[in-house]
Scaffold this motif. Sequence first.
Motif, PDB file in Angstrom:
ATOM      1  N   ASP A 171       9.838  22.559  11.777  1.00 18.21           N
ATOM      2  CA  ASP A 171       9.199  22.019  10.585  1.00 18.21           C
ATOM      3  C   ASP A 171       9.506  20.531  10.487  1.00 18.21           C
ATOM      4  OD1 ASP A 171       7.885  21.750   8.155  1.00 18.21           O
ATOM      5  OD2 ASP A 171       9.523  22.584   6.980  1.00 18.21           O
ATOM      6  N   LYS A 172      10.715  20.163  10.078  1.00 17.64           N
ATOM      7  CA  LYS A 172      11.085  18.756   9.897  1.00 17.64           C
ATOM      8  C   LYS A 172      12.390  18.461  10.613  1.00 17.64           C
ATOM      9  CE  LYS A 172       8.868  18.417   5.430  1.00 17.64           C
ATOM     10  NZ  LYS A 172       9.047  18.287   4.006  1.00 17.64           N
ATOM     11  N   SER A 173      12.604  17.183  10.929  1.00 15.98           N
ATOM     12  CA  SER A 173      13.826  16.745  11.596  1.00 15.98           C
ATOM     13  C   SER A 173      14.588  15.765  10.712  1.00 15.98           C
ATOM     14  CB  SER A 173      13.499  16.035  12.916  1.00 15.98           C
ATOM     15  OG  SER A 173      12.858  16.904  13.797  1.00 15.98           O
ATOM     16  N   TYR A 174      15.916  15.865  10.754  1.00 22.89           N
ATOM     17  CA  TYR A 174      16.783  14.976   9.994  1.00 22.89           C
ATOM     18  C   TYR A 174      17.951  14.557  10.875  1.00 22.89           C
ATOM     19  CZ  TYR A 174      14.347  17.195   6.082  1.00 22.89           C
ATOM     20  OH  TYR A 174      13.392  17.675   5.240  1.00 22.89           O
ATOM     21  N   TYR A 175      18.453  13.346  10.673  1.00 18.78           N
ATOM     22  CA  TYR A 175      19.671  12.910  11.342  1.00 18.78           C
ATOM     23  C   TYR A 175      20.856  13.415  10.539  1.00 18.78           C
ATOM     24  CZ  TYR A 175      16.940   9.805  14.286  1.00 18.78           C
ATOM     25  OH  TYR A 175      16.051   9.313  15.197  1.00 18.78           O
ATOM     26  N   VAL A 176      21.869  13.895  11.245  1.00 19.36           N
ATOM     27  CA  VAL A 176      23.094  14.357  10.606  1.00 19.36           C
ATOM     28  C   VAL A 176      24.117  13.242  10.723  1.00 19.36           C
ATOM     29  CG1 VAL A 176      24.924  16.093  10.633  1.00 19.36           C
ATOM     30  CG2 VAL A 176      22.581  16.747  11.242  1.00 19.36           C
ATOM     31  N   VAL A 177      24.694  12.843   9.593  1.00 22.33           N
ATOM     32  CA  VAL A 177      25.668  11.763   9.559  1.00 22.33           C
ATOM     33  C   VAL A 177      26.923  12.280   8.859  1.00 22.33           C
ATOM     34  CG1 VAL A 177      26.095   9.410   8.737  1.00 22.33           C
ATOM     35  CG2 VAL A 177      23.783  10.090   9.405  1.00 22.33           C
TER      36      VAL A 177
ATOM     37  N   LEU B 201      32.456  17.666  18.202  1.00 17.25           N
ATOM     38  CA  LEU B 201      31.388  18.672  18.198  1.00 17.25           C
ATOM     39  C   LEU B 201      30.110  18.109  18.818  1.00 17.25           C
ATOM     40  CD1 LEU B 201      30.282  21.448  17.417  1.00 17.25           C
ATOM     41  CD2 LEU B 201      29.721  20.484  15.171  1.00 17.25           C
ATOM     42  N   LEU B 202      29.748  16.895  18.450  1.00 12.41           N
ATOM     43  CA  LEU B 202      28.561  16.253  19.001  1.00 12.41           C
ATOM     44  C   LEU B 202      28.662  16.126  20.515  1.00 12.41           C
ATOM     45  CD1 LEU B 202      25.891  14.639  18.719  1.00 12.41           C
ATOM     46  CD2 LEU B 202      27.281  12.623  18.284  1.00 12.41           C
ATOM     47  N   SER B 203      29.798  15.640  21.009  1.00 10.01           N
ATOM     48  CA  SER B 203      29.996  15.480  22.460  1.00 10.01           C
ATOM     49  C   SER B 203      29.945  16.815  23.182  1.00 10.01           C
ATOM     50  CB  SER B 203      31.323  14.786  22.749  1.00 10.01           C
ATOM     51  OG  SER B 203      31.311  13.474  22.235  1.00 10.01           O
ATOM     52  N   ALA B 204      30.599  17.833  22.613  1.00  9.29           N
ATOM     53  CA  ALA B 204      30.622  19.152  23.247  1.00  9.29           C
ATOM     54  C   ALA B 204      29.217  19.751  23.315  1.00  9.29           C
ATOM     55  CB  ALA B 204      31.557  20.088  22.500  1.00  9.29           C
ATOM     56  N   MET B 205      28.472  19.649  22.224  1.00  5.67           N
ATOM     57  CA  MET B 205      27.109  20.193  22.206  1.00  5.67           C
ATOM     58  C   MET B 205      26.213  19.433  23.195  1.00  5.67           C
ATOM     59  SD  MET B 205      26.533  21.013  18.163  1.00  5.67           S
ATOM     60  CE  MET B 205      24.913  21.757  18.364  1.00  5.67           C
ATOM     61  N   GLN B 206      26.375  18.119  23.265  1.00  5.22           N
ATOM     62  CA  GLN B 206      25.562  17.313  24.177  1.00  5.22           C
ATOM     63  C   GLN B 206      25.878  17.662  25.625  1.00  5.22           C
ATOM     64  OE1 GLN B 206      23.935  14.004  22.924  1.00  5.22           O
ATOM     65  NE2 GLN B 206      22.978  13.673  24.885  1.00  5.22           N
ATOM     66  N   GLU B 207      27.173  17.703  25.965  1.00  7.60           N
ATOM     67  CA  GLU B 207      27.573  17.974  27.345  1.00  7.60           C
ATOM     68  C   GLU B 207      27.213  19.384  27.797  1.00  7.60           C
ATOM     69  OE1 GLU B 207      31.650  16.864  28.109  1.00  7.60           O
ATOM     70  OE2 GLU B 207      31.337  14.865  27.226  1.00  7.60           O
ATOM     71  N   GLU B 208      27.273  20.341  26.882  1.00  7.44           N
ATOM     72  CA  GLU B 208      26.943  21.727  27.221  1.00  7.44           C
ATOM     73  C   GLU B 208      25.445  22.009  27.112  1.00  7.44           C
ATOM     74  OE1 GLU B 208      29.025  24.168  28.443  1.00  7.44           O
ATOM     75  OE2 GLU B 208      30.378  22.453  28.644  1.00  7.44           O
ATOM     76  N   GLY B 209      24.697  21.088  26.500  1.00  7.58           N
ATOM     77  CA  GLY B 209      23.259  21.303  26.328  1.00  7.58           C
ATOM     78  C   GLY B 209      22.961  22.479  25.419  1.00  7.58           C
ATOM     79  N   ARG B 210      23.732  22.626  24.374  1.00  6.85           N
ATOM     80  CA  ARG B 210      23.581  23.766  23.458  1.00  6.85           C
ATOM     81  C   ARG B 210      23.168  23.315  22.065  1.00  6.85           C
ATOM     82  NH1 ARG B 210      23.372  28.249  26.491  1.00  6.85           N
ATOM     83  NH2 ARG B 210      24.996  28.232  28.051  1.00  6.85           N
TER      84      ARG B 210
ATOM     85  N   ASP C   9      20.710  12.287  22.665  1.00  2.72           N
ATOM     86  CA  ASP C   9      20.954  10.851  22.840  1.00  2.72           C
ATOM     87  C   ASP C   9      22.103  10.342  21.976  1.00  2.72           C
ATOM     88  OD1 ASP C   9      18.783  10.799  24.618  1.00  2.72           O
ATOM     89  OD2 ASP C   9      17.367  10.365  22.996  1.00  2.72           O
ATOM     90  N   GLY C  10      23.169  11.112  21.909  1.00  9.97           N
ATOM     91  CA  GLY C  10      24.346  10.689  21.151  1.00  9.97           C
ATOM     92  C   GLY C  10      24.203  10.800  19.649  1.00  9.97           C
ATOM     93  N   LYS C  11      23.173  11.459  19.181  1.00  8.50           N
ATOM     94  CA  LYS C  11      22.941  11.665  17.742  1.00  8.50           C
ATOM     95  C   LYS C  11      22.873  13.157  17.482  1.00  8.50           C
ATOM     96  CE  LYS C  11      21.918   7.260  17.057  1.00  8.50           C
ATOM     97  NZ  LYS C  11      22.974   6.390  16.759  1.00  8.50           N
ATOM     98  N   MET C  12      23.256  13.556  16.278  1.00  9.88           N
ATOM     99  CA  MET C  12      23.116  14.951  15.896  1.00  9.88           C
ATOM    100  C   MET C  12      21.896  15.058  14.993  1.00  9.88           C
ATOM    101  SD  MET C  12      25.858  17.681  14.350  1.00  9.88           S
ATOM    102  CE  MET C  12      26.947  17.474  15.737  1.00  9.88           C
TER     103      MET C  12
END
Length: 177
Positions: free
Chosen positions: A17-23, A34-43, A64-67
């Motif tokens: 539906d919609k996208s938001y940046y998490v800060v 958490l951001l690094s782990a999710m990015q590196e694992e592709g999850r 791209d380094g953003k959640m």
Amino acid sequence: MISIDFPPTEIDPVYFDKSYYVVPTGAEKAFSVLLSAMQEEGRAAIAKSILGTKETLIMIRAKDGKMLLNTMFFAEEIAADPAKAVTAEGSAQELQMAKGIIGSMAGEFHAEEYRDEYRERLQAAIERKIAGKQIVSPKEKNAGSITDLMEALTKSLELAQKPKTPVRRATRKKKAQ
């Protein structure tokens, strides 16, 4: 229930539906880990949340380094596929021409090249009305009818091969308040 068990590419975009940046508003280290782990694992994570007064399905993903948080539709909110089975097939020549048209139009996606022209026309009409000018509706163009697929493909291929004219962009300056 939260699930962090799959790559985000497994979800059909029809559910988004919609996208938001998490800060983060605190706990920056935990957020970063958490951001690094999710990015590196592709999850990505799927969860239900309350937004406003409504229960909402959400996906949290790293890109791209953003959640990012995507609100999603529940399965029952997705309309049934109205498509009928298509049994007609084109000729080999028609297929080749269609591939040629697609090839001539191929390129990279740059979101800034697309603008909401309807909104721009509406805003211009509002500004004309505020200025006391008359608003005139444009006449609709007749698309005509095409009965021969080869003729249509040939015309499309000719149009696709013409040099593209650059897109004019209107610039607006904000008024000082």
